[in-house]
Design a protein around this motif. Structure first.
Motif, PDB file in Angstrom:
ATOM      1  N   MET A   1      -4.716  10.237  18.703  1.00  0.00           N
ATOM      2  CA  MET A   1      -5.209   9.408  19.774  1.00  0.00           C
ATOM      3  C   MET A   1      -5.153   7.954  19.317  1.00  0.00           C
ATOM      4  SD  MET A   1      -8.913   9.565  21.741  1.00  0.00           S
ATOM      5  CE  MET A   1      -8.615  11.132  22.507  1.00  0.00           C
ATOM      6  N   THR A   2      -4.578   7.115  20.150  1.00  0.00           N
ATOM      7  CA  THR A   2      -4.464   5.702  19.805  1.00  0.00           C
ATOM      8  C   THR A   2      -5.813   5.005  19.945  1.00  0.00           C
ATOM      9  OG1 THR A   2      -3.974   4.939  22.038  1.00  0.00           O
ATOM     10  CG2 THR A   2      -2.088   5.703  20.714  1.00  0.00           C
ATOM     11  N   GLU A   3      -5.880   3.819  19.376  1.00  0.00           N
ATOM     12  CA  GLU A   3      -7.123   3.047  19.445  1.00  0.00           C
ATOM     13  C   GLU A   3      -7.467   2.703  20.900  1.00  0.00           C
ATOM     14  OE1 GLU A   3      -8.725  -1.184  17.765  1.00  0.00           O
ATOM     15  OE2 GLU A   3      -7.475   0.029  16.423  1.00  0.00           O
ATOM     16  N   ASP A   4      -6.448   2.386  21.689  1.00  0.00           N
ATOM     17  CA  ASP A   4      -6.667   2.076  23.104  1.00  0.00           C
ATOM     18  C   ASP A   4      -7.202   3.308  23.856  1.00  0.00           C
ATOM     19  OD1 ASP A   4      -6.493   0.255  25.358  1.00  0.00           O
ATOM     20  OD2 ASP A   4      -4.808   1.502  26.053  1.00  0.00           O
ATOM     21  N   LYS A   7     -10.820   3.822  22.994  1.00  0.00           N
ATOM     22  CA  LYS A   7     -11.671   2.863  23.706  1.00  0.00           C
ATOM     23  C   LYS A   7     -11.881   3.308  25.151  1.00  0.00           C
ATOM     24  CE  LYS A   7     -12.077  -2.079  24.809  1.00  0.00           C
ATOM     25  NZ  LYS A   7     -13.134  -1.819  25.686  1.00  0.00           N
ATOM     26  N   LYS A   8     -10.813   3.745  25.812  1.00  0.00           N
ATOM     27  CA  LYS A   8     -10.928   4.205  27.197  1.00  0.00           C
ATOM     28  C   LYS A   8     -11.825   5.437  27.289  1.00  0.00           C
ATOM     29  CE  LYS A   8      -6.575   2.332  28.871  1.00  0.00           C
ATOM     30  NZ  LYS A   8      -5.202   2.635  29.321  1.00  0.00           N
ATOM     31  N   LEU A   9     -11.658   6.361  26.351  1.00  0.00           N
ATOM     32  CA  LEU A   9     -12.502   7.560  26.328  1.00  0.00           C
ATOM     33  C   LEU A   9     -13.963   7.175  26.112  1.00  0.00           C
ATOM     34  CD1 LEU A   9     -12.878  10.620  26.341  1.00  0.00           C
ATOM     35  CD2 LEU A   9     -12.351  10.607  23.887  1.00  0.00           C
ATOM     36  N   GLY A  10     -14.204   6.249  25.195  1.00  0.00           N
ATOM     37  CA  GLY A  10     -15.567   5.770  24.949  1.00  0.00           C
ATOM     38  C   GLY A  10     -16.183   5.160  26.197  1.00  0.00           C
ATOM     39  N   ASP A  11     -15.393   4.369  26.930  1.00  0.00           N
ATOM     40  CA  ASP A  11     -15.890   3.762  28.177  1.00  0.00           C
ATOM     41  C   ASP A  11     -16.253   4.831  29.197  1.00  0.00           C
ATOM     42  OD1 ASP A  11     -15.524   1.241  27.094  1.00  0.00           O
ATOM     43  OD2 ASP A  11     -13.601   0.888  28.115  1.00  0.00           O
ATOM     44  N   VAL A  12     -15.410   5.842  29.330  1.00  0.00           N
ATOM     45  CA  VAL A  12     -15.667   6.929  30.284  1.00  0.00           C
ATOM     46  C   VAL A  12     -16.930   7.689  29.889  1.00  0.00           C
ATOM     47  CG1 VAL A  12     -14.815   9.153  31.139  1.00  0.00           C
ATOM     48  CG2 VAL A  12     -13.272   7.185  31.031  1.00  0.00           C
ATOM     49  N   LEU A  13     -17.081   7.977  28.591  1.00  0.00           N
ATOM     50  CA  LEU A  13     -18.258   8.708  28.122  1.00  0.00           C
ATOM     51  C   LEU A  13     -19.538   7.900  28.349  1.00  0.00           C
ATOM     52  CD1 LEU A  13     -16.875  10.357  24.864  1.00  0.00           C
ATOM     53  CD2 LEU A  13     -17.366  11.460  27.056  1.00  0.00           C
ATOM     54  N   TRP A  14     -19.496   6.594  28.115  1.00  0.00           N
ATOM     55  CA  TRP A  14     -20.681   5.765  28.354  1.00  0.00           C
ATOM     56  C   TRP A  14     -21.053   5.765  29.832  1.00  0.00           C
ATOM     57  CZ3 TRP A  14     -24.318   4.825  25.259  1.00  0.00           C
ATOM     58  CH2 TRP A  14     -24.087   4.581  23.905  1.00  0.00           C
ATOM     59  N   LYS A  15     -20.048   5.655  30.708  1.00  0.00           N
ATOM     60  CA  LYS A  15     -20.309   5.669  32.150  1.00  0.00           C
ATOM     61  C   LYS A  15     -20.916   7.007  32.565  1.00  0.00           C
ATOM     62  CE  LYS A  15     -16.822   2.277  33.384  1.00  0.00           C
ATOM     63  NZ  LYS A  15     -15.499   2.031  33.935  1.00  0.00           N
ATOM     64  N   LEU A  16     -20.391   8.095  32.008  1.00  0.00           N
ATOM     65  CA  LEU A  16     -20.928   9.419  32.303  1.00  0.00           C
ATOM     66  C   LEU A  16     -22.368   9.532  31.824  1.00  0.00           C
ATOM     67  CD1 LEU A  16     -20.529  12.332  33.271  1.00  0.00           C
ATOM     68  CD2 LEU A  16     -19.614  12.858  31.024  1.00  0.00           C
TER      69      LEU A  16
END
Length: 131
Positions: A1-4, A7-16
């Motif tokens: 998994m790339t760094e980008d 980051k996108k996965l982290g953003d989705v998890l925080w929103k969830l």
């Protein structure tokens, strides 16, 4: 998994997490989530050790009953000795009613006793598991 992608996965998890938390204070939510993670960790390790200890006696999964619940039901006379052994080896036991698999199944079925079972489970872990 790339760094980008991370980051996108982290953003989705925080929103969830924010959606799940709703109006609850973030610190309170964290405490609940850590409790669930702790229960999952203890359950997974306990079940893995029980499966290793019981070997071929460890039952296959069956509907709404975890394998360890079934073993307890079928071997009532051996439960005390088994728990003594597990306390020596694992340093704790978890009653099968309070294992993560049972809790998750109750949640999926929207069982009305879920919250009571969770409370009893956390009380059991706090007061009896480590004996």
């Amino acid at each position: 998994m790339t760094e980008d992608q991370q980051k996108k996965l982290g953003d989705v998890l925080w929103k969830l997490a924010d959606q799940l938390r709703g109006a609850m204070n973030a610190d309170d939510f964290r405490d609940y989530m850590l409790s669930f993670l702790f229960l999952r960790y203890l359950s997974d390790n306990y079940e893995a050790a029980a499966k290793k200890e019981l070997g071929k006696e460890y039952p296959a999964p069956n509907g709404h009953t975890t394998p360890l619940q079934r073993w307890y039901e079928e071997n009532e006379a051996d439960v005390s000795a088994f728990e003594d052994l597990m306390r020596r080896r694992m340093h704790y036991v978890i009653n099968p009613d309070y294992l993560w698999g049972n809790i998750a199944d109750m949640a999926k079925r929207q069982d009305g006793e879920l919250l009571k079972t969770l409370q009893k489970g956390f009380d059991y872990i706090e007061n009896e598991s480590f004996g």
